[in-house]
Design an enzyme around this catalytic site. Structure first.
Site, PDB file in Angstrom:
ATOM      1  N   CYS A  54       0.826  -1.203   0.000  1.00  0.00           N
ATOM      2  CA  CYS A  54       0.000   0.000   0.000  1.00  0.00           C
ATOM      3  C   CYS A  54       0.861   1.254   0.000  1.00  0.00           C
ATOM      4  O   CYS A  54       1.943   1.288   0.586  1.00  0.00           O
ATOM      5  CB  CYS A  54      -0.867   0.039   1.244  1.00  0.00           C
ATOM      6  SG  CYS A  54      -1.926  -1.390   1.380  1.00  0.00           S
ATOM      7  N   ARG A 104       5.439   0.305  -5.922  1.00  0.00           N
ATOM      8  CA  ARG A 104       5.384  -0.517  -4.719  1.00  0.00           C
ATOM      9  C   ARG A 104       4.481  -1.741  -4.910  1.00  0.00           C
ATOM     10  O   ARG A 104       4.578  -2.699  -4.153  1.00  0.00           O
ATOM     11  CB  ARG A 104       4.864   0.311  -3.544  1.00  0.00           C
ATOM     12  CG  ARG A 104       5.798   1.448  -3.170  1.00  0.00           C
ATOM     13  CD  ARG A 104       5.094   2.437  -2.280  1.00  0.00           C
ATOM     14  NE  ARG A 104       4.817   1.903  -0.965  1.00  0.00           N
ATOM     15  CZ  ARG A 104       5.642   1.977   0.068  1.00  0.00           C
ATOM     16  NH1 ARG A 104       6.803   2.563  -0.073  1.00  0.00           N
ATOM     17  NH2 ARG A 104       5.315   1.475   1.228  1.00  0.00           N
ATOM     18  N   TRP A 113      -2.763  -2.703  -1.728  1.00  0.00           N
ATOM     19  CA  TRP A 113      -2.310  -4.054  -2.067  1.00  0.00           C
ATOM     20  C   TRP A 113      -3.054  -4.963  -1.102  1.00  0.00           C
ATOM     21  O   TRP A 113      -2.810  -4.934   0.101  1.00  0.00           O
ATOM     22  CB  TRP A 113      -0.800  -4.148  -1.873  1.00  0.00           C
ATOM     23  CG  TRP A 113      -0.193  -5.416  -2.386  1.00  0.00           C
ATOM     24  CD1 TRP A 113       0.140  -5.720  -3.670  1.00  0.00           C
ATOM     25  CD2 TRP A 113       0.180  -6.563  -1.608  1.00  0.00           C
ATOM     26  NE1 TRP A 113       0.693  -6.980  -3.730  1.00  0.00           N
ATOM     27  CE2 TRP A 113       0.720  -7.515  -2.490  1.00  0.00           C
ATOM     28  CE3 TRP A 113       0.095  -6.883  -0.248  1.00  0.00           C
ATOM     29  CZ2 TRP A 113       1.181  -8.756  -2.065  1.00  0.00           C
ATOM     30  CZ3 TRP A 113       0.549  -8.113   0.178  1.00  0.00           C
ATOM     31  CH2 TRP A 113       1.094  -9.038  -0.731  1.00  0.00           C
ATOM     32  N   ASN A 144      -1.771   1.768   5.767  1.00  0.00           N
ATOM     33  CA  ASN A 144      -0.836   0.769   5.244  1.00  0.00           C
ATOM     34  C   ASN A 144      -0.421  -0.089   6.428  1.00  0.00           C
ATOM     35  O   ASN A 144      -0.078   0.436   7.485  1.00  0.00           O
ATOM     36  CB  ASN A 144       0.374   1.497   4.629  1.00  0.00           C
ATOM     37  CG  ASN A 144       1.488   0.547   4.237  1.00  0.00           C
ATOM     38  OD1 ASN A 144       1.284  -0.657   4.148  1.00  0.00           O
ATOM     39  ND2 ASN A 144       2.667   1.096   3.990  1.00  0.00           N
ATOM     40  N   GLY A 145      -0.471  -1.410   6.277  1.00  0.00           N
ATOM     41  CA  GLY A 145      -0.111  -2.299   7.382  1.00  0.00           C
ATOM     42  C   GLY A 145      -1.232  -3.292   7.624  1.00  0.00           C
ATOM     43  O   GLY A 145      -2.130  -3.447   6.798  1.00  0.00           O
ATOM     44  N   GLU A 152      18.392 -16.861  -8.330  1.00  0.00           N
ATOM     45  CA  GLU A 152      17.996 -15.487  -8.664  1.00  0.00           C
ATOM     46  C   GLU A 152      17.459 -15.434 -10.095  1.00  0.00           C
ATOM     47  O   GLU A 152      16.459 -14.751 -10.364  1.00  0.00           O
ATOM     48  CB  GLU A 152      19.203 -14.557  -8.466  1.00  0.00           C
ATOM     49  CG  GLU A 152      18.989 -13.106  -8.823  1.00  0.00           C
ATOM     50  CD  GLU A 152      17.828 -12.419  -8.088  1.00  0.00           C
ATOM     51  OE1 GLU A 152      17.293 -12.967  -7.107  1.00  0.00           O
ATOM     52  OE2 GLU A 152      17.437 -11.325  -8.521  1.00  0.00           O
ATOM     53  N   LYS A 179      13.707 -14.247 -11.065  1.00  0.00           N
ATOM     54  CA  LYS A 179      13.426 -13.169 -12.027  1.00  0.00           C
ATOM     55  C   LYS A 179      12.407 -13.643 -13.053  1.00  0.00           C
ATOM     56  O   LYS A 179      11.457 -12.948 -13.369  1.00  0.00           O
ATOM     57  CB  LYS A 179      14.693 -12.714 -12.770  1.00  0.00           C
ATOM     58  CG  LYS A 179      15.698 -11.910 -11.981  1.00  0.00           C
ATOM     59  CD  LYS A 179      15.312 -10.496 -11.683  1.00  0.00           C
ATOM     60  CE  LYS A 179      14.522 -10.366 -10.426  1.00  0.00           C
ATOM     61  NZ  LYS A 179      15.111 -10.371  -9.164  1.00  0.00           N
ATOM     62  N   GLU A 206       8.906 -14.104 -11.505  1.00  0.00           N
ATOM     63  CA  GLU A 206       8.302 -12.830 -11.090  1.00  0.00           C
ATOM     64  C   GLU A 206       7.673 -12.080 -12.264  1.00  0.00           C
ATOM     65  O   GLU A 206       6.559 -11.589 -12.149  1.00  0.00           O
ATOM     66  CB  GLU A 206       9.385 -11.898 -10.503  1.00  0.00           C
ATOM     67  CG  GLU A 206       9.707 -12.120  -9.056  1.00  0.00           C
ATOM     68  CD  GLU A 206      10.820 -11.172  -8.590  1.00  0.00           C
ATOM     69  OE1 GLU A 206      10.644 -10.551  -7.536  1.00  0.00           O
ATOM     70  OE2 GLU A 206      11.869 -11.060  -9.264  1.00  0.00           O
ATOM     71  N   HIS A 259      18.319 -36.548  -8.473  1.00  0.00           N
ATOM     72  CA  HIS A 259      17.557 -36.941  -7.275  1.00  0.00           C
ATOM     73  C   HIS A 259      16.117 -36.462  -7.341  1.00  0.00           C
ATOM     74  O   HIS A 259      15.469 -36.300  -6.313  1.00  0.00           O
ATOM     75  CB  HIS A 259      18.246 -36.409  -6.019  1.00  0.00           C
ATOM     76  CG  HIS A 259      19.626 -36.941  -5.840  1.00  0.00           C
ATOM     77  ND1 HIS A 259      19.878 -38.277  -5.620  1.00  0.00           N
ATOM     78  CD2 HIS A 259      20.839 -36.343  -5.896  1.00  0.00           C
ATOM     79  CE1 HIS A 259      21.181 -38.477  -5.538  1.00  0.00           C
ATOM     80  NE2 HIS A 259      21.796 -37.307  -5.701  1.00  0.00           N
ATOM     81  N   LYS A 296       6.794  -4.148  -4.327  1.00  0.00           N
ATOM     82  CA  LYS A 296       8.214  -3.818  -4.224  1.00  0.00           C
ATOM     83  C   LYS A 296       8.646  -3.782  -2.767  1.00  0.00           C
ATOM     84  O   LYS A 296       9.743  -4.177  -2.414  1.00  0.00           O
ATOM     85  CB  LYS A 296       8.444  -2.444  -4.870  1.00  0.00           C
ATOM     86  CG  LYS A 296       9.875  -1.961  -4.835  1.00  0.00           C
ATOM     87  CD  LYS A 296      10.649  -2.606  -5.938  1.00  0.00           C
ATOM     88  CE  LYS A 296      12.120  -2.299  -5.888  1.00  0.00           C
ATOM     89  NZ  LYS A 296      12.899  -3.338  -6.577  1.00  0.00           N
TER      90      LYS A 296
HETATM   91  C1  G6P Z   1       9.771  -8.035  -2.488  1.00  0.00           C
HETATM   92  C2  G6P Z   1      10.373  -7.536  -3.788  1.00  0.00           C
HETATM   93  C3  G6P Z   1      11.665  -8.304  -4.073  1.00  0.00           C
HETATM   94  C4  G6P Z   1      12.621  -8.149  -2.900  1.00  0.00           C
HETATM   95  C5  G6P Z   1      11.967  -8.596  -1.585  1.00  0.00           C
HETATM   96  C6  G6P Z   1      12.814  -8.196  -0.396  1.00  0.00           C
HETATM   97  O1  G6P Z   1       9.320  -9.341  -2.633  1.00  0.00           O
HETATM   98  O2  G6P Z   1       9.460  -7.723  -4.846  1.00  0.00           O
HETATM   99  O3  G6P Z   1      12.267  -7.781  -5.237  1.00  0.00           O
HETATM  100  O4  G6P Z   1      13.757  -8.916  -3.131  1.00  0.00           O
HETATM  101  O5  G6P Z   1      10.703  -7.938  -1.421  1.00  0.00           O
HETATM  102  O6  G6P Z   1      12.841  -6.797  -0.358  1.00  0.00           O
HETATM  103  P1  G6P Z   1      13.985  -5.941   0.310  1.00  0.00           P
HETATM  104  O7  G6P Z   1      13.558  -4.517   0.093  1.00  0.00           O
HETATM  105  O8  G6P Z   1      13.988  -6.308   1.770  1.00  0.00           O
HETATM  106  O9  G6P Z   1      15.256  -6.267  -0.350  1.00  0.00           O
END
Ligand code: G6P
Length: 610
Positions: free
Chosen positions: A2, A27, A75, A100-101, A483, A487, A490, A506, A605
């Site tokens: 949010c 965000r 969100w 927010n929260g 990673e 990516k 996501e 395995h 985000k």
């Molecule tokens: C969210 C974002 C990711 C990020 C993760 C941790 O899931 O979409 O891209 O890696 O949070 O966020 P931070 O700000 O703690 O690195």
């Protein structure tokens, strides 16, 4: 997650709120809304299920005008992402509130309020807060007191912005666990979830601390701490300008951020290296003396930042010979763990606001540790304020939800940390000089790898009709593969999993057929021969291989094997270098699939709830 924007000004604040929401889009959100107090002291509200542009269109069709207002991108956590659950929430046409929260005791409060005659129009946890403010105003018609009375009842995390028709030039904001900043204008004040939202109107900010409540009028701001005592909070002048958040001609923020990595890494290294040595004081004034005592390191993070931690652990054990354990913050929080003597806790976070990582930092303070270090991209974030030592990655604002430059600059910071610790554990000056040279070579080497973009775009076409993908790596390249898989899932919504290549037989080998692309990074290191055997296992089952290999790796393209040879000469920088093609692969697959690259569905985000 949010986003909140609010303003009290003499001018019409609706354009400021709409622009602020637009700038908070990164965000992640699913609905948006704003409420304005007009000159007749009436609350007007527009909400949409969808994007800020739709909210703008609705606003254009029937504009709201007024000097006091609050706005929100939601969100969904409690209740579906639909119109009735969108903020601001209003109680009896008098009080409007954005939140927010998560209010953890919302069910209990809802039951009490229902018994007291309140009706609920949404499924959110937030509505209890607006009702509570309204209820408190009935006994004492003062918004500040009503907010104090409300937050006393709330358990959980919140950033709140509240307005009241009876006090039209007043906005009260409160913060506990969720970020909130105040922007200072000339004869006007603003609130927002982060500074980007307000950069077009001010450069001056106050970062509220946990428990703070701000009483905001056009010409006066008073901040109260958790004990309801008046406090002075420092004013920070942001160096960011309003354009820091534009796409600079790229089609997506993610592409801009991928291509800005040479520069971001160079910025990240600035002042951190001197005369062939790492400047350890960049981690904090007493960092050097802490590093001397480190006997173990525990790294805690989420998402991409967690992957950075895994790579750093390999470096730390190999270069500094210090045991290192990496944990996902949400796991660490709920298990009984043992802290080895003289452990340095390292928290990695791009945003510095990730709720689980913050909670883990709090928990670590209850344990006996040597010190806590935050590796973070956002100065003045909750994480940097709470940790003993702070290292800022200086990557610049990262807007794309899928993290790219934040990750590679975290790795730079972590490598500096490893060298700074290793120096007290046998690393010679000559060795340090070599590492520093490797670091200094990074911007140029990353730039070279970016030049493979066209080849990677061609490779990406093979993935556009696929539903699954496997990523393989060994040693320090396993987290690189993780990673890469993250990516891809996501932003392209292709199910992707990473495996240690040796684990293939395995289990995951059972999944391999010509519909399951297998991606691997094959640097020319001591594990290359082992990796090649794993890859043959894939080929033998008709699996199609997509390899990123060093020019000297001696793996060639052939039937079912697609190799892109990069200049990724193997050294300690290789995990950073091999990440770049995987970022590009995910990006191009998502472009081909027409996905919403910068704001992937359901993701945020900045994850400010646990
Ligand atoms: C969210 C974002 C990711 C990020 C993760 C941790 O899931 O979409 O891209 O890696 O949070 O966020 P931070 O700000 O703690 O690195």
């Amino acid at each position: 997650m949010c986003g909140i924007v609010g303003a009290v000004a003499q001018r019409d604040v609706s354009p400021i709120l709409l622009e602020g929401l637009k700038r908070l889009e990164y965000r992640g959100y699913d609905s948006a809304g704003l409420a304005i107090l007009n000159e007749n002291k009436k609350l007007q509200r527009i909400r949409v299920q969808g994007k800020v542009n739709e909210l703008r269109r609705e606003h254009q069709a029937s504009p709201l005008k007024g000097g006091t207002g609050i706005a929100h991108t939601r969100w969904a956590t409690h209740g579906k992402p639909n119109l009735i659950n969108a903020h601001p929430h209003i109680c009896r046409d008098q009080v409007a509130l954005v939140h927010n929260g998560i209010i953890e005791n919302h069910e209990e409060l809802r039951a009490k309020q229902t018994a007291a005659g309140f009706q609920f129009s949404s499924e959110t946890d937030t509505e209890v807060a607006v009702n509570a403010v309204y209820e408190a105003l009935q006994t004492s018609p003062d918004l500040l007191k009503a907010v104090f009375a409300t937050i006393k009842q709330l358990e959980g995390a919140y950033a709140l912005g509240v307005i009241n028709t009876e006090e039209p030039e007043r906005l009260v904001a409160a913060r506990k666990g969720s970020p909130l900043v105040i922007g200072i204008g000339i004869g006007e004040y603003f609130i927002a979830s982060d500074v980007f939202a307000l950069l077009p109107v001010t450069q001056k900010f106050i970062f509220l601390e946990d428990g703070d409540v701000a009483d905001i009028k056009r010409d006066k701001l008073v901040i109260y701490d958790a004990n309801q005592e008046i406090v002075e909070r420092p004013i920070n002048v942001s160096e960011l300008n309003a354009d820091a958040a534009d796409k600079a001609g790229y089609r997506h923020y993610m592409m801009k951020e991928i291509f800005s990595q040479p520069n971001a890494i160079a910025e990240s290294l600035e002042n951190r290296i001197d005369d062939g040595k790492v400047v350890a004081s960049e981690f904090g004034q007493n960092a050097e003396s802490i590093f001397k005592q480190v006997k173990a390191v525990k790294i805690i993070a989420c998402g991409t930042s967690y992957h950075a931690g895994l790579i750093a652990a390999t470096w730390l054990e190999e270069i500094a010979q210090i045991p290192c354990h990496v944990e996902i913050a949400s796991e660490y929080l709920y298990r009984k763990s043992v802290v080895a003597e003289d452990t340095l806790f390292v928290f990695i976070s791009q945003s510095g606001e990730t709720a689980d990582t913050l909670a883990a930092l709090q928990l670590s303070k209850e344990k006996k540790s040597l010190s806590t270090l935050a590796i973070c991209n956002v100065a003045e974030s909750s994480l940097t304020r709470e940790a003993d030592l702070v290292y800022l990655t200086h990557a610049g604002p990262e807007i794309g939800v899928a993290s790219t430059k934040a990750f590679t600059t975290q790795l730079v910071g972590l490598f500096l940390l490893v060298v700074s610790i290793a120096r007290h554990n046998g690393l010679s000056l000559e060795e340090e000089n070599v590492f520093v040279k490797e670091l200094e070579s990074l911007p140029g080497r990353v730039n070279q790898i970016l030049q493979y973009k066209d080849e990677i775009e061609t490779m990406a076409k093979d993935f556009s009709d696929k539903h699954h993908a496997l990523f393989l790596g060994r040693g320090v390249f396993l987290p690189v593969a993780m990673e890469g898989a993250l990516k891809l899932k996501e932003i392209s919504y292709i199910h992707a999993e990473a495996y240690a290549a040796g684990e293939l037989k395995h289990g995951p080998l059972a999944l391999v057929d010509d519909d399951m692309p297998v991606v691997a990074v094959a640097p020319n290191n001591n594990l290359l021969d082992k990796l090649k055997s794993n890859l043959r296992e894939v080929q033998a089952r008709g699996g199609k291989l997509y390899l990123f290999a060093d020019k000297s790796s001696q793996v060639e393209s052939s039937e079912g094997v697609y190799v892109i040879k990069i200049n990724g000469v193997y050294d300690f920088m290789a995990p950073i270098l091999y990440t770049i093609p995987l970022q590009l692969l995910a990006y191009y697959v998502a472009v081909i699939k027409g996905a919403d690259i910068d704001q992937p569905r359901n993701l945020a985000k900045c994850v400010t709830v646990e």
